[in-house]
Structure formats: C-alpha cells, structure tokens
Design an enzyme around this catalytic site. Structure first.
Site, PDB file in Angstrom:
ATOM      1  N   THR A 159       0.881  -1.225   0.144  1.00  0.00           N
ATOM      2  CA  THR A 159       0.144   0.098   0.184  1.00  0.00           C
ATOM      3  C   THR A 159       0.932   1.243  -0.104  1.00  0.00           C
ATOM      4  OG1 THR A 159      -1.918  -1.053   1.127  1.00  0.00           O
ATOM      5  CG2 THR A 159      -1.778   1.093   1.236  1.00  0.00           C
TER       6      THR A 159
ATOM      7  N   LYS B  52      -7.480   1.652  -3.345  1.00  0.00           N
ATOM      8  CA  LYS B  52      -6.945   1.474  -1.922  1.00  0.00           C
ATOM      9  C   LYS B  52      -7.046   2.674  -0.973  1.00  0.00           C
ATOM     10  CE  LYS B  52      -5.735  -1.058   1.653  1.00  0.00           C
ATOM     11  NZ  LYS B  52      -4.389  -1.896   1.728  1.00  0.00           N
TER      12      LYS B  52
ATOM     13  N   LYS C  19       0.081   5.785   8.320  1.00  0.00           N
ATOM     14  CA  LYS C  19       0.883   5.758   6.884  1.00  0.00           C
ATOM     15  C   LYS C  19       0.023   5.827   6.008  1.00  0.00           C
ATOM     16  CE  LYS C  19       2.098   2.203   4.947  1.00  0.00           C
ATOM     17  NZ  LYS C  19       1.578   1.473   3.719  1.00  0.00           N
TER      18      LYS C  19
END
Length: 293
Positions: free
Chosen positions: A97, A172, A240
């Site tokens: 990711t 995502k 993050k």
C-alpha cells in the site's frame, strides 16, 4: 508452474507467498530480516536469497509486499534492486500500500527496461492473507493483468483491474477512507451504548441485523467491548495509509474532513501507547477520555 520471486515476507507477504508455493510455483523469496525467510522455508518449498536482485533473477513474475514508498524503491531500484536483474518480458506486481505517484514512477522505469508493472494493493488484513481471501485492486495494462490473475487467485477471493498504473493505489485509498469512517462510527456507537447503560453485545446483536451492519461490527465489536486490540491492522500502518490519502486529496481536490479528523484521533491513540494496536482502538481513545462503572 511459474518461476516466482516474492520480496517481503511480513504479516501479509508471508502467507501470500505460501499460497503461491502451495499452488506449485517455483518460489524464490527475500526478506530484509533473513531469519523470517528462513522460517518461511521450513514451511514451504523454495529458495531464499540475500538481495532483491538475486531473488528476482530468472523470475517470470516478481511480487513485492513491503512497508511504504521508500521501502519499495529500495527493493526495486539500484544495483541490489529487483529491476537490476529482471529480464525483458518479466512482470513486477506490487502489493504494497503505497502512493499512486511511486507506482507511476516505478512503472516508467520498468517500461524503459521492457518489464511489465502492476500496482496491486490488497485489502482483508492479516486474516485475509492467512486464509487466502484477499481483495486485490489493480492498476496497469490488461495483458499484464490477464497474465498474473491466475497467480493472484491463489491467495485472493477477488481481483479487479481498475485502470492504468496508479488506479489500484487510488482504489485502496478509497478503501481506507471508508474504513476510517466506519470504525469511528462504530466506536462512537459502542461508547454511546456504554454511557447509556446498555449491554453492548446485546445492542450489536440487534443492530447488526439491520442497516448498521458492517464488516467492522461483525469482526471487531466484541474485541472492542473487551478492550482487546493486540491483533489486526496496526494504528501506525493506518496513519501511514491516511497520510497517503490526505496528500493525494490535496492534489485532486477531494474534501475529506472526516478522514482528516479520524487521522487526528489515531494520533491520540498513538499518544496513549496504541501504536501497534488494531485500528478498532478508536474505541479505546473514547474510553480513555471517560470511563464508566
């Protein structure tokens, strides 16, 4: 049988690579902490190597699942990176990711070398990886996608090509936006139930049969009520991801007030020692503010 390299054997990559091995592919693996790769070899058949470059040499498809943009650049570029030894016609599939920008950056380098590139972040968490039921969001060329889909199917229940390189990462980001809002809503609902003197589990049993039902409610409400957070997707990793989301929103003009607020709440969870807690620990933040008899 395909010769496959897998770079990054963390909580996600370890079982994903395992499913590829069980599917009969010839596996070449690398992990920054070598003992992790050695442990993997006890469970699965394959070879481990000292660098990403050695791992990728001769592989038809190279998968990566690492931490962030910089980790990805480190295992892909430079003399010891995977691109250094990948042959023309090979395919690189990134399950990290990361940002859409780094996906496009690396895809451009890959294209110059005649290497295919797909950004393919996953959703489903550690449990999804261990059970082989991940959801995979892919950006890249149709031909590359068709070529690798049978391999991804070994550890996924759904895999979708969404558009050009970067599209997987953008999808995502949508996933993480939605999760952040749902978890905060669930945390506030359970907090309210507690304040009102209701039985939290009974409340969940009732409302989960209606429109309030969600994956988070089904899989996290009991542990939230029990104050258990030593599992699942860590707050540090969610922050993050949300940083990537909020940076992308600055570029495309999307308005994300709730996401920005939830990111702030996660910073407060970190401040009370919850950096490695599951993302459902937003409930712990509320309970830290006020406790009930």
């Amino acid at each position: 049988m395909t010769t496959v390299a897998f770079i990054g054997l963390g909580v996600m990559g370890y079982p994903m690579a395992g499913y590829l091995a069980k599917a009969g592919h010839k596996m070449r693996v690398y992990n920054r902490t070598a003992s992790r790769a050695e442990k993997w070899l006890v469970e699965y058949e394959g070879e481990c190597f000292a660098t990403p470059a050695e791992t990728a040499k001769g592989a038809e498809v190279v998968f990566a699942c690492v931490g962030n943009d910089n980790d990805l650049r480190q295992v892909v570029t430079g003399e010891q990176g995977a691109f250094a030894t990948m042959e023309e016609g090979a395919l690189f599939v990134d399950h990290t990711t990361a940002s859409a920008d780094v996906a496009r950056e690396l895809a451009e380098i890959a294209n110059e070398k005649g290497i295919g590139f797909l950004d393919a972040p996953v959703s489903g968490g550690q449990a999804g990886a261990e059970n082989g039921v991940l959801t995979v969001m892919v950006g890249g060329e149709e031909a590359d996608f068709q070529r690798v889909q049978p391999l991804i199917d070994s550890f996924a229940r759904a895999v979708t090509l969404l558009g050009p390189v970067g599209s997987g990462q953008l999808c995502k980001m949508v996933n993480q936006i939605c999760i952040a809002g749902v978890v905060q809503g669930l945390a506030e609902g359970l907090h309210f139930a507690k304040a009102a003197g209701l039985d939290g589990e009974q409340v969940v049993d009732v409302i989960s049969k209606g429109a309030a039902q969600s994956w988070q409610m089904e899989n996290r409400s009991k542990t939230m009520l029990a104050g258990e957070y030593d599992h699942g997707f860590a707050v540090d990793w969610m922050r993050k991801d949300l940083a990537i989301v909020l940076q992308e929103a600055q570029h495309n003009g999307a308005l994300l007030p709730v996401t920005a607020l939830v990111d702030q709440f996660y910073s407060e969870v970190q401040a009370i020692g919850g950096s490695r807690w599951d993302t459902s620990s937003l409930f712990a933040r509320l309970m830290n503010v006020r406790t009930f008899d």
